[in-house]
Write a protein that holds these residues in place. Sequence first.
Motif, short mmCIF file in Angstrom:
data_model
loop_
_atom_site.label_atom_id
_atom_site.label_comp_id
_atom_site.label_asym_id
_atom_site.label_seq_id
_atom_site.Cartn_x
_atom_site.Cartn_y
_atom_site.Cartn_z
N GLY A 97 -5.60 4.36 -3.16
CA GLY A 97 -4.32 3.91 -3.70
C GLY A 97 -3.80 4.86 -4.76
N VAL A 135 -6.22 -6.03 -0.33
CA VAL A 135 -6.34 -6.35 -1.75
C VAL A 135 -4.95 -6.47 -2.37
N GLY A 136 -4.04 -5.58 -1.94
CA GLY A 136 -2.64 -5.67 -2.39
C GLY A 136 -2.43 -5.29 -3.83
N CYS A 137 -3.02 -4.17 -4.26
CA CYS A 137 -2.86 -3.74 -5.66
C CYS A 137 -1.41 -3.36 -5.96
N LEU A 159 -6.39 1.07 -9.48
CA LEU A 159 -6.23 1.42 -8.07
C LEU A 159 -7.52 2.10 -7.62
N CYS A 160 -7.90 1.92 -6.37
CA CYS A 160 -9.03 2.68 -5.85
C CYS A 160 -8.55 4.12 -5.59
N CYS A 186 0.54 -1.62 -2.84
CA CYS A 186 -0.16 -0.62 -2.04
C CYS A 186 -0.20 -1.07 -0.58
N TYR A 242 -2.20 -0.02 1.80
CA TYR A 242 -3.40 0.38 2.52
C TYR A 242 -4.37 -0.73 2.88
N CYS A 243 -4.51 -1.75 2.04
CA CYS A 243 -5.48 -2.78 2.43
C CYS A 243 -5.06 -4.12 1.86
S1 SF4 Z 1 -5.40 0.58 -4.20
FE1 SF4 Z 1 -7.18 0.56 -2.86
S2 SF4 Z 1 -8.05 -1.50 -3.08
FE2 SF4 Z 1 -5.93 -1.57 -3.86
S3 SF4 Z 1 -4.67 -2.22 -2.09
FE3 SF4 Z 1 -4.66 0.03 -2.13
S4 SF4 Z 1 -6.35 0.62 -0.77
FE4 SF4 Z 1 -6.66 -1.54 -1.30
#
Ligand code: SF4
Length: 193
Positions: free
Chosen positions: A93, A57-59, A89-90, A52, A54-55
């Motif tokens: 994500g 955390v690197g899911c 995933l949040c 991912c 976006y942040c």
């Molecule tokens: S799924 Fe959400 S918590 Fe995981 S990396 Fe993406 S934004 Fe971050």
Amino acid sequence: MEWNRREFLKIAGATTAVAAFGGLGFDLGQAQAQAVAQADKLKFTKQSTSVCCYCSVGCGLIASTDKNGEGKVVNIEGDPDHPISEGSLCPKGASHYQLGKNDRRIYKVLYRAPYAENWEEKSWDWALDRIARKVKDVRDASFTAKDAKGRTVNRCEGLASVGSAAMDNEECWIYQAMLRAMGLTYIEHQARI
Ligand code: SF4
């Protein structure tokens, strides 16, 4: 028909639910059919793992792309084999797929004037000029070069930034660098809220 581990677990889960709740009046046949259909659908796709964007955390993600078409993404979901996120995933994500395909996306600029009740369609040039004008005016009006003690601060407290939901890490970096260059102090990003 052969199923891989993930497909097998999904179908087995749906089948177990049907066996467990079917006698209680719940209609879970549809869930079982859906799981089989989904597993079948994945037969026609190539699955690639990714991370991912976006942040930090690197899911882990699994992107399924159409094998017979033009490599179009047809599904994105969490990767159960990923050591950090283990398939979860949040909401941000989990909405990756909708970045590429979303029937509810608005492609035109809509503007509602102060006190107006209706939205008007505007051009992108009109919107970008207006945003630039407003940002410049507010920034100039609220820019502080020195604080009350005469110390150089070069800050702008009249503007704040929150967002954005669809920015990846690199875009966020460029965006915050621009905001700091303008002197903004109130900078936040949606991934942390
Ligand atoms: S799924 Fe959400 S918590 Fe995981 S990396 Fe993406 S934004 Fe971050």
